[in-house]
Design an enzyme around this catalytic site. Structure first.
Site, PDB file in Angstrom:
ATOM      1  N   GLY A 571       0.838  -1.205   0.000  1.00 22.99           N
ATOM      2  CA  GLY A 571       0.000   0.000   0.000  1.00 22.99           C
ATOM      3  C   GLY A 571       0.861   1.237   0.000  1.00 22.99           C
ATOM      4  N   GLY A 572       0.235   2.373   0.041  1.00 25.51           N
ATOM      5  CA  GLY A 572       0.962   3.626   0.016  1.00 25.51           C
ATOM      6  C   GLY A 572       1.863   3.817   1.222  1.00 25.51           C
ATOM      7  N   GLY A 574       3.190   1.160   3.145  1.00 28.10           N
ATOM      8  CA  GLY A 574       3.957  -0.016   3.517  1.00 28.10           C
ATOM      9  C   GLY A 574       3.270  -1.285   3.054  1.00 28.10           C
ATOM     10  N   PRO A 575       3.930  -2.435   3.223  1.00 28.68           N
ATOM     11  CG  PRO A 575       5.425  -4.078   3.913  1.00 28.68           C
ATOM     12  CD  PRO A 575       5.270  -2.597   3.808  1.00 28.68           C
ATOM     13  CG  ASP A 687      -4.276   7.814  -2.374  1.00 27.76           C
ATOM     14  OD1 ASP A 687      -4.576   8.045  -3.566  1.00 27.76           O
ATOM     15  OD2 ASP A 687      -3.360   7.049  -2.044  1.00 27.76           O
TER      16      ASP A 687
END
Ligand SMILES: *[C@@H]1O[C@H](CO)[C@@H](O)[C@H](O)[C@H]1NC(C)=O
Ligand SMILES: *[C@@H]1O[C@H](CO)[C@@H](O)[C@H](O)[C@H]1NC(C)=O
Ligand SMILES: *[C@@H]1O[C@H](CO)[C@@H](O)[C@H](O)[C@H]1NC(C)=O
Ligand SMILES: *[C@@H]1O[C@H](CO)[C@@H](O)[C@H](O)[C@H]1NC(C)=O
Ligand SMILES: *[C@@H]1O[C@H](CO)[C@@H](O)[C@H](O)[C@H]1NC(C)=O
Ligand SMILES: *[C@@H]1O[C@H](CO)[C@@H](O)[C@H](O)[C@H]1NC(C)=O
Ligand SMILES: *[C@@H]1O[C@H](CO)[C@@H](O)[C@H](O)[C@H]1NC(C)=O
Ligand SMILES: *[C@@H]1O[C@H](CO)[C@@H](O)[C@H](O)[C@H]1NC(C)=O
Length: 881
Positions: A571-572, A574-575, A687
């Site tokens: 994701g924006g 982190g994983p 977002d």
């Protein structure tokens, strides 16, 4: 399909049966007084066995000719109901959810199929079984009996406001939802002996007055239910307080919870959003000594709307969405921290979007600086210099504010501000003044004779308030009367001061601008550290301390030590890993990039606040895991991945028929509305995009990553300083170009998302042989050519409903308009989607040309960098209404 068919069949049977029983009664003598004029509540036949001794049978169905009236001697028994002439409202007995008690109440008719109670007679006197009945006495009194041993003792009765003459009386349920008792022969349709509209419960219907008859003292006020299951009077009331200049208050017991404030000719001073629109009209009247009231209307009945005070004390305007079958909150009082009455104490101004929230007015300082420093502002501020109480005192104007509590005021409608000022100066206890009415310029005079409390900044719709100050606190040169020479000098001095300060300002402005550009990076960090809204009561504070945390070992075990096989994506921030707790609950773990520039306490606070956000269209945050510099967020797991996986995939999108897609669009809209308007935090997502919409088992949408923008807005990982929130293709022009964002930039993203959902195409990366437009531009072109239906993806053709499709596209185009002020806000968008009202023509959309921004795949959450002139984020996430 089958159900509705069965239903209509059932109704047909009922009609035949009632016709038959009508005939039967004509043949077999006069109808028993118990039953005539009353139509039965058909749904209740299914729901409940008949009352003891009175088995429900079709013979209880009667003529529906007079079904809205009850005459003397007739009874309305449990299971029967009065229906208003147009079918909008019903009066009958009901049982609240989870309760075994029965009440007499009024609820909506056919337009709102979910039983929604708008009025209750015996709030505090429930009936334990179905033997209750209502009858009308000769004196015009409605008496509700529990049908038990005390058959003659009413558990509730109405109070005649006026004795009837010798004429017979009737009780009638009107189309407005008003239950009235009137003389049957009365010519004047508004002349009632009694009406339920005088005795409000928790609901204000269109046309209902909230306020007082100042002659009789009748106080029409709303009072919350004790809980969702108990209609007894709860703690909260909504009323127009007539001590001092009238103002609308929400009280908890005797304490003021929220003050909408006094009426300024246009609206209540504290509710700038209360503006008449094509959908709603508002009326307020105040005639000294006679009456004061507020009421709202829905012209042409375009929507079904009501105000209600919830058991938790929230005053809300709700509208029924027939398409989705739920009540939608259009506006909420107490939505932000400055709407907590007296948060900042006396002589302080409350700012929603600044830290700290409270600031003393000019010339005042905190009464208790220690508390003030700890964000406990309740004690407020005191004067630095005492008033002299002679003509040396003056006033400082505070513009664009909500006027303070008017409990101790005097006013005069005929004089203007200049006289008002003199009057106020002339009385030592006068602390401030303002205009009384701003509907036609400014007029009238309102003066305060008490400490000023509950002032807040209102960027739109605030008013000017003049606060009395000692002369020495007023730096401006006050020209003295009767000394022309001196006066002229003063003017010259002022003029030169002004011109030189203008020059200074210009220079300063340039300097500041340059500096600001440099500081942008630092500001990002500052924003993140903005303190959270202060939480008021100790109880709440304790609650807040229950931080839902998970041990690192638990998470390691659940995710197989972050095995690559458990990784769901990146994701924006982190994983993201999938995990399974030992109890079997599935979770999604978002492992945040190492350093966010945010302190641990702030992080915890954010997590606690976000974990309190609950809405069926938001992914639920279960808690977090903090270990050294490792921070993780734990969410509920969504098995169906994200929306982009479906809509942009040739085969997967076939699973989403029109019905499913509208459910998804509505869900996203409602989740977003909740973030913008309904939650305590007022969050702008920033977002919103297809990959941030997750789907649950039933393919219902849940917005994810909300609030992360706030927590991790900067995401300043070393070496990656150019990450900003936002994704090309979804960003509004003003955000992408000027870095300005507001709820309207989310609305833009929502519009893009709707177009993507309908077309199955990405806005960015959209390619069409004929032109150089992106999806937004393509939709706009088709719309103007009258070929908007050409936008939808082929797999929809069978399942779609053309008018609904056109409406969705229409709303989407309104959302992506170039100018933010032209775009609807989310509540308007939800209303537009849910109703059939006419819509305005969309104007030119923003960003409709395909461009070639730096390569980044819009499907993953790659972020844009400085080279495309997008500012580092330097604003807070909360946004004024
Ligand atoms: C109406 O109710 C009152 C009080 O509950 C009772 O005295 C009276 O008999 C009732 N009348 C009828 C017609 O049921
Ligand atoms: C009925 O009205 C009278 C006079 O208006 C008032 O004194 C009395 O308290 C009222 N009773 C109820 C139950 O409201
Ligand atoms: C207020 O109540 C009195 C007495 O019931 C009534 O005569 C009067 O018409 C009412 N005033 C208004 C404005 O409704
Ligand atoms: C009824 O009970 C259920 C289960 O306890 C609860 O989820 C629901 O909210 C309750 N309904 C009301 C209106 O309180
Ligand atoms: C309501 O209806 C009237 C006449 O039918 C019309 O003139 C008016 O514009 C309508 N108002 C709204 C808000 O739709
Ligand atoms: C006002 O009162 C102050 C203090 O009482 C005094 O110093 C001042 O001279 C007075 N000014 C006028 C104009 O009376
Ligand atoms: C308002 O001011 C005018 C002019 O000074 C005066 O005649 C009038 O009596 C005042 N009205 C009230 C209600 O005080
Ligand atoms: C000043 O105003 C207060 C409050 O209205 C009033 O009680 C007092 O009589 C007034 N004083 C003078 C001198 O007018």
């Amino acid at each position: 399909m089958i159900t509705s068919f069965t239903n209509s069949l059932f109704h047909a049977v009922i009609e035949v049966c009632s016709a038959l029983s009508l005939r039967a009664n004509h043949e077999c003598g006069p109808p028993s007084p118990q039953k005539s004029s009353v139509s039965s509540l058909t749904d209740d036949l299914w729901a409940r066995p008949g009352p003891s001794g009175k088995p429900n049978s079709l013979s209880t169905f009667w003529s529906t000719i007079d079904a809205d009236t009850l005459t003397i001697g007739q009874s309305l028994t449990d299971g029967e109901s009065l229906v208003s002439s147009g079918g909008s409202f019903r009066l009958g007995f009901f049982r609240p959810e989870n309760s075994s008690s029965r009440y007499l109440g009024i609820w909506y008719g056919a337009r709102v199929p979910t039983q929604t109670i708008v009025w209750v007679a015996n709030r505090g006197a429930p009936i334990s079984d179905t033997r209750g009945f209502l009858n009308l006495t000769r004196e015009g009194i409605l008496a509700l009996s529990d049908g038990g041993r005390n058959n003659n003792l009413a558990v509730w009765s109405s109070n005649v406001t006026r004795r009837p003459g010798n004429n017979p009386v009737v009780a009638q349920l009107l189309e407005s939802g008003n239950l009235v008792v009137r003389e049957a022969a009365e010519e004047n349709p508004d002349n009632f002996l009694w009406q339920s509209f005088d005795y409000l419960t928790n609901t204000l219907l269109p046309g209902m007055k909230l306020g007082r008859n100042l002659t009789s003292g009748l106080n029409r006020k709303m009072r919350s239910w004790r809980s969702g299951e108990d209609p007894a009077e709860g703690d909260f009331s909504v009323l127009i307080e007539t001590e001092g200049y009238p103002q609308l208050l929400v009280r908890r017991g005797a304490a003021i919870q929220f003050r909408a404030g006094s009426w300024n000719g246009l609206r209540f001073t504290g509710v700038p959003a209360l503006n008449p629109s094509p959908t709603f009209s508002f009326e307020y009247r105040y005639e000294e000594g006679r009456e004061v009231f507020f009421r709202f209307g829905v012209p042409n009945n375009t929507v079904v709307s009501r105000y209600a005070i919830s058991p938790a004390g929230l005053l809300q305007l709700l509208t029924w969405s027939s398409r989705t079958g739920v009540w939608i909150v259009i506006a909420t009082g107490q939505g932000d921290r400055c709407e907590n009455y007296g948060l900042c104490g006396t002589y302080a101004n409350c700012y929603t979007y600044r830290a700290p929230a409270c600031q003393c007015l000019t010339g005042f300082s905190p009464r208790n600086p220690g508390d003030w420093g700890r964000s406990d502002w309740e004690e407020g501020c005191v004067r630095r210099t005492p008033l002299a109480c002679n003509s040396s005192d003056g006033f400082i104007m505070h513009s664009r504010v909500k006027l303070p509590n008017t409990a101790v005021t005097r006013w005069n409608r005929t004089i203007g501000l200049a006289e008002c000022r003199m009057l106020c100066l002339g009385n030592c206890s006068c602390t401030g003044y303002s205009s009384l009415d701003i509907s036609n310029g400014e007029s009238g005079c309102l003066m305060w004779f008490d400490d000023l409390i509950d002032i807040r900044e209102l960027a739109d719709g605030g008013q000017d308030l003049y606060v009395r100050m000692a002369g020495s606190e007023i730096r401006e040169v006050v020209p003295e009367q009767g000394r022309p020479n001196r006066r002229r000098k003063t003017i010259i001095v002022i003029a030169s001061v002004i011109s030189s300060s203008m020059a200074l300002l210009v220079i300063l402005g340039i300097l500041l601008y340059a500096r600001k550009r440099k500081l942008k990076q630092k500001e990002t960090l500052k924003t993140i550290n903005t303190p959270l809204p202060r939480i008021k009561s100790q109880k709440e504070r304790n609650e807040e301390l229950d931080l839902p945390t998970f041990d690192l070992s638990t998470i390691v075990e659940a995710t197989n030590d972050f095995a690559i096989g458990n990784k769901l994506g990146e994701g924006g921030f982190g994983p993201v890993y999938m995990g399974k707790l030992s109890e079997g609950q599935e979770i999604a773990v978002k492992r945040l990039s190492k350093s966010s520039g945010q302190g641990l306490n702030e992080f915890k606070n954010e997590v606690i606040l976000f974990s309190k956000l609950q809405h069926r269209n938001l992914v639920r945050l279960l808690g977090c895991c903090i270990n050294d510099d490792e921070k993780m967020l734990i969410y509920e797991y969504m098995p169906n991945k994200s929306l982009d996986f479906f809509i942009f995939n040739e085969t997967q999108r076939k699973l989403l028929n029109w019905q499913r897609r509208t459910t998804i669009i509505d869900g996203i809209a409602r989740g977003l509305l909740y973030l913008h308007q309904d939650s305590r935090l007022r969050i702008i997502h920033r977002d919103l995009k297809a990959s941030n919409i997750l789907l649950d088992k039933e393919l219902r949408p849940k917005i994810s990553d909300f609030g992360l923008a706030r927590t991790f807005g900067g995401d300043q990982t070393e070496g990656e300083t150019n990450k900003v929130v936002g994704t090309f293709g979804y960003m509004s022009p003003e955000y992408a170009v000027d870095g300005l964002f507001s709820v309207k930039s989310d609305v833009f993203s929502f519009g893009v998302l709707v177009l993507e959902i309908m077309s199955g195409r990405r806005n960015r990366g959209f390619y069409h042989a004929d032109h150089d437009l992106n999806l937004v531009g393509h939709a706009w072109t088709l719309w103007n050519e009258g070929a908007a239906l050409g936008l939808i993806d082929d797999s929809l053709n069978e399942s779609c409903n053309q008018s609904e499709v056109l409406r969705c596209i229409h709303v989407a185009l309104l959302c992506v308009q170039q100018r933010p002020e032209d775009r609807p806000n989310m509540s308007a968008a939800v209303l537009m989607l849910g109703s059939e009202n006419p819509l305005p023509q969309p104007k030119l959309p923003g960003f409709y040309l395909r461009r070639n921004p730096p390569e980044a795949d819009s499907s993953s959450s790659k972020n844009i960098n400085d080279s495309c002139s997008v500012n580092q984020v330097s604003m807070t996430v909360m946004e004024p209404r």
